[in-house]
Design a protein around this motif. Structure first.
Motif, PDB file in Angstrom:
ATOM      1  N   TYR A  10       0.831  -1.205   0.000  1.00 16.58           N
ATOM      2  CA  TYR A  10       0.000   0.000   0.000  1.00 16.58           C
ATOM      3  C   TYR A  10       0.867   1.257   0.000  1.00 16.58           C
ATOM      4  CZ  TYR A  10      -3.798   3.109   1.387  1.00 16.58           C
ATOM      5  OH  TYR A  10      -4.721   4.111   1.425  1.00 16.58           O
ATOM      6  N   CYS A  11       1.832   1.310   0.899  1.00 14.89           N
ATOM      7  CA  CYS A  11       2.689   2.501   0.995  1.00 14.89           C
ATOM      8  C   CYS A  11       3.527   2.710  -0.262  1.00 14.89           C
ATOM      9  CB  CYS A  11       3.578   2.397   2.222  1.00 14.89           C
ATOM     10  SG  CYS A  11       2.682   2.551   3.767  1.00 14.89           S
ATOM     11  N   LEU A  12       4.103   1.649  -0.783  1.00 15.88           N
ATOM     12  CA  LEU A  12       4.931   1.779  -1.986  1.00 15.88           C
ATOM     13  C   LEU A  12       4.115   2.165  -3.208  1.00 15.88           C
ATOM     14  CD1 LEU A  12       7.409  -1.203  -1.629  1.00 15.88           C
ATOM     15  CD2 LEU A  12       7.922   1.232  -1.467  1.00 15.88           C
ATOM     16  N   SER A  13       2.939   1.559  -3.349  1.00 16.58           N
ATOM     17  CA  SER A  13       2.148   1.844  -4.540  1.00 16.58           C
ATOM     18  C   SER A  13       1.539   3.244  -4.520  1.00 16.58           C
ATOM     19  CB  SER A  13       1.053   0.800  -4.723  1.00 16.58           C
ATOM     20  OG  SER A  13       0.172   0.823  -3.637  1.00 16.58           O
ATOM     21  N   LEU A  14       1.376   3.839  -3.365  1.00 21.24           N
ATOM     22  CA  LEU A  14       0.882   5.218  -3.318  1.00 21.24           C
ATOM     23  C   LEU A  14       2.007   6.239  -3.274  1.00 21.24           C
ATOM     24  CD1 LEU A  14      -2.236   4.871  -1.024  1.00 21.24           C
ATOM     25  CD2 LEU A  14      -2.113   4.981  -3.501  1.00 21.24           C
ATOM     26  N   ALA A  15       3.202   5.812  -2.900  1.00 25.42           N
ATOM     27  CA  ALA A  15       4.345   6.734  -2.885  1.00 25.42           C
ATOM     28  C   ALA A  15       4.814   7.055  -4.304  1.00 25.42           C
ATOM     29  CB  ALA A  15       5.481   6.147  -2.070  1.00 25.42           C
ATOM     30  N   ILE A  16       4.725   6.085  -5.192  1.00 30.18           N
ATOM     31  CA  ILE A  16       5.210   6.292  -6.568  1.00 30.18           C
ATOM     32  C   ILE A  16       4.432   7.398  -7.287  1.00 30.18           C
ATOM     33  CG2 ILE A  16       5.441   5.191  -8.829  1.00 30.18           C
ATOM     34  CD1 ILE A  16       6.188   2.621  -7.251  1.00 30.18           C
ATOM     35  N   PRO A  17       3.075   7.358  -7.316  1.00 30.98           N
ATOM     36  CA  PRO A  17       2.365   8.475  -7.966  1.00 30.98           C
ATOM     37  C   PRO A  17       2.608   9.814  -7.266  1.00 30.98           C
ATOM     38  CG  PRO A  17       0.882   6.619  -7.684  1.00 30.98           C
ATOM     39  CD  PRO A  17       2.141   6.299  -6.950  1.00 30.98           C
ATOM     40  N   PHE A  18       2.728   9.785  -5.941  1.00 27.83           N
ATOM     41  CA  PHE A  18       3.002  11.023  -5.208  1.00 27.83           C
ATOM     42  C   PHE A  18       4.331  11.625  -5.646  1.00 27.83           C
ATOM     43  CE2 PHE A  18       5.117  13.093  -1.604  1.00 27.83           C
ATOM     44  CZ  PHE A  18       4.261  14.160  -1.433  1.00 27.83           C
ATOM     45  N   LEU A  19       5.355  10.783  -5.738  1.00 24.03           N
ATOM     46  CA  LEU A  19       6.668  11.284  -6.136  1.00 24.03           C
ATOM     47  C   LEU A  19       6.678  11.796  -7.572  1.00 24.03           C
ATOM     48  CD1 LEU A  19       8.975   8.646  -4.459  1.00 24.03           C
ATOM     49  CD2 LEU A  19       8.605  11.017  -3.769  1.00 24.03           C
ATOM     50  N   LEU A  20       5.850  11.212  -8.427  1.00 18.79           N
ATOM     51  CA  LEU A  20       5.800  11.672  -9.810  1.00 18.79           C
ATOM     52  C   LEU A  20       5.050  12.993  -9.967  1.00 18.79           C
ATOM     53  CD1 LEU A  20       5.297   8.274 -11.569  1.00 18.79           C
ATOM     54  CD2 LEU A  20       7.265   9.779 -11.793  1.00 18.79           C
ATOM     55  N   MET A  21       4.353  13.434  -8.917  1.00 24.04           N
ATOM     56  CA  MET A  21       3.631  14.711  -8.995  1.00 24.04           C
ATOM     57  C   MET A  21       4.323  15.833  -8.236  1.00 24.04           C
ATOM     58  SD  MET A  21      -0.416  13.880  -8.993  1.00 24.04           S
ATOM     59  CE  MET A  21      -0.497  12.935  -7.507  1.00 24.04           C
ATOM     60  N   VAL A  22       5.415  15.556  -7.538  1.00 25.64           N
ATOM     61  CA  VAL A  22       6.116  16.595  -6.804  1.00 25.64           C
ATOM     62  C   VAL A  22       7.496  16.820  -7.405  1.00 25.64           C
ATOM     63  CG1 VAL A  22       4.901  16.187  -4.644  1.00 25.64           C
ATOM     64  CG2 VAL A  22       7.026  14.998  -5.059  1.00 25.64           C
ATOM     65  N   PHE A  23       8.055  17.975  -7.098  1.00 24.40           N
ATOM     66  CA  PHE A  23       9.386  18.329  -7.554  1.00 24.40           C
ATOM     67  C   PHE A  23      10.391  17.385  -6.914  1.00 24.40           C
ATOM     68  CE2 PHE A  23      13.300  20.757  -7.168  1.00 24.40           C
ATOM     69  CZ  PHE A  23      13.478  21.147  -8.471  1.00 24.40           C
ATOM     70  N   PRO A  24      11.405  16.886  -7.558  1.00 28.04           N
ATOM     71  CA  PRO A  24      11.872  17.190  -8.902  1.00 28.04           C
ATOM     72  C   PRO A  24      11.318  16.270  -9.981  1.00 28.04           C
ATOM     73  CG  PRO A  24      13.548  15.917  -7.825  1.00 28.04           C
ATOM     74  CD  PRO A  24      12.426  16.130  -6.821  1.00 28.04           C
ATOM     75  N   LEU A  25      10.592  15.217  -9.628  1.00 24.29           N
ATOM     76  CA  LEU A  25      10.110  14.286 -10.648  1.00 24.29           C
ATOM     77  C   LEU A  25       8.997  14.879 -11.500  1.00 24.29           C
ATOM     78  CD1 LEU A  25      10.210  10.904  -8.736  1.00 24.29           C
ATOM     79  CD2 LEU A  25      11.825  11.786 -10.402  1.00 24.29           C
ATOM     80  N   PHE A  26       8.342  15.937 -11.036  1.00 24.68           N
ATOM     81  CA  PHE A  26       7.314  16.592 -11.842  1.00 24.68           C
ATOM     82  C   PHE A  26       7.904  17.174 -13.115  1.00 24.68           C
ATOM     83  CE2 PHE A  26       4.717  20.340 -12.942  1.00 24.68           C
ATOM     84  CZ  PHE A  26       3.538  19.681 -13.246  1.00 24.68           C
ATOM     85  N   THR A  27       9.206  17.428 -13.113  1.00 21.90           N
ATOM     86  CA  THR A  27       9.839  18.001 -14.309  1.00 21.90           C
ATOM     87  C   THR A  27       9.768  17.051 -15.504  1.00 21.90           C
ATOM     88  OG1 THR A  27      12.002  17.202 -13.590  1.00 21.90           O
ATOM     89  CG2 THR A  27      11.406  19.454 -12.987  1.00 21.90           C
ATOM     90  N   LEU A  28       9.516  15.760 -15.260  1.00 19.18           N
ATOM     91  CA  LEU A  28       9.324  14.822 -16.379  1.00 19.18           C
ATOM     92  C   LEU A  28       8.107  15.206 -17.210  1.00 19.18           C
ATOM     93  CD1 LEU A  28       9.919  11.441 -14.530  1.00 19.18           C
ATOM     94  CD2 LEU A  28      11.481  12.578 -16.105  1.00 19.18           C
ATOM     95  N   GLY A  29       7.063  15.716 -16.563  1.00 19.23           N
ATOM     96  CA  GLY A  29       5.848  16.074 -17.274  1.00 19.23           C
ATOM     97  C   GLY A  29       5.571  17.558 -17.319  1.00 19.23           C
ATOM     98  N   ASN A  30       6.498  18.362 -16.862  1.00 16.01           N
ATOM     99  CA  ASN A  30       6.273  19.802 -16.774  1.00 16.01           C
ATOM    100  C   ASN A  30       6.663  20.490 -18.080  1.00 16.01           C
ATOM    101  OD1 ASN A  30       5.659  22.289 -15.821  1.00 16.01           O
ATOM    102  ND2 ASN A  30       7.480  22.513 -14.559  1.00 16.01           N
ATOM    103  N   ARG A  31       5.779  20.376 -19.060  1.00 15.13           N
ATOM    104  CA  ARG A  31       5.982  21.098 -20.319  1.00 15.13           C
ATOM    105  C   ARG A  31       4.620  21.461 -20.892  1.00 15.13           C
ATOM    106  NH1 ARG A  31       8.335  15.757 -21.334  1.00 15.13           N
ATOM    107  NH2 ARG A  31       6.720  14.549 -22.329  1.00 15.13           N
ATOM    108  N   GLU A  32       4.639  22.453 -21.715  1.00 12.11           N
ATOM    109  CA  GLU A  32       3.380  22.978 -22.242  1.00 12.11           C
ATOM    110  C   GLU A  32       2.863  22.169 -23.423  1.00 12.11           C
ATOM    111  OE1 GLU A  32       1.833  27.075 -24.270  1.00 12.11           O
ATOM    112  OE2 GLU A  32       3.428  27.168 -22.795  1.00 12.11           O
ATOM    113  N   THR A  33       3.750  21.666 -24.242  1.00 13.62           N
ATOM    114  CA  THR A  33       3.324  20.907 -25.416  1.00 13.62           C
ATOM    115  C   THR A  33       3.724  19.459 -25.229  1.00 13.62           C
ATOM    116  OG1 THR A  33       5.381  21.429 -26.531  1.00 13.62           O
ATOM    117  CG2 THR A  33       3.496  22.844 -27.002  1.00 13.62           C
ATOM    118  N   PRO A  34       3.058  18.523 -25.736  1.00 15.46           N
ATOM    119  CA  PRO A  34       1.897  18.557 -26.611  1.00 15.46           C
ATOM    120  C   PRO A  34       0.618  18.779 -25.821  1.00 15.46           C
ATOM    121  CG  PRO A  34       2.464  16.292 -26.199  1.00 15.46           C
ATOM    122  CD  PRO A  34       3.493  17.140 -25.497  1.00 15.46           C
ATOM    123  N   PHE A  35      -0.424  19.140 -26.519  1.00 12.42           N
ATOM    124  CA  PHE A  35      -1.743  19.257 -25.906  1.00 12.42           C
ATOM    125  C   PHE A  35      -2.435  17.898 -26.002  1.00 12.42           C
ATOM    126  CE2 PHE A  35      -0.864  23.671 -26.442  1.00 12.42           C
ATOM    127  CZ  PHE A  35      -1.552  24.273 -25.411  1.00 12.42           C
TER     128      PHE A  35
END
Length: 73
Positions: A10-35
């Motif tokens: 439970y903890c591991l499977s919810l930590a992964i999406p959390f880490l992908l939405m916070v800095f610095p891993l958010f930079t993987l998806g932090n771009r304006e294009t494509p729409f």
């Protein structure tokens, strides 16, 4: 499945999406294009991981070893 193993999963499977939405891993998806569906990719990235987290929680609820126990009154 033991309760201890369930808690680890439970903890591991919810930590992964959390880490992908916070800095610095958010930079993987932090771009304006494509729409995607009219949304900038960064907004789609956050909504996508929120939906994935919801699906994970539903799946983990089905696996929860304590969900069928009766509450103590």
């Amino acid at each position: 499945m033991s309760k201890q193993r369930f808690i680890k999963i439970y903890c591991l499977s919810l930590a992964i999406p959390f880490l992908l939405m916070v800095f610095p891993l958010f930079t993987l998806g932090n771009r304006e294009t494509p729409f995607i569906m009219g949304l900038p990719f960064s907004v789609f990235w956050v909504i996508f991981w929120i939906l994935i987290t919801f699906v994970i929680v539903l799946f983990l609820y089905r696996l929860d070893p304590d969900k069928d126990e009766k509450g103590v009154q």
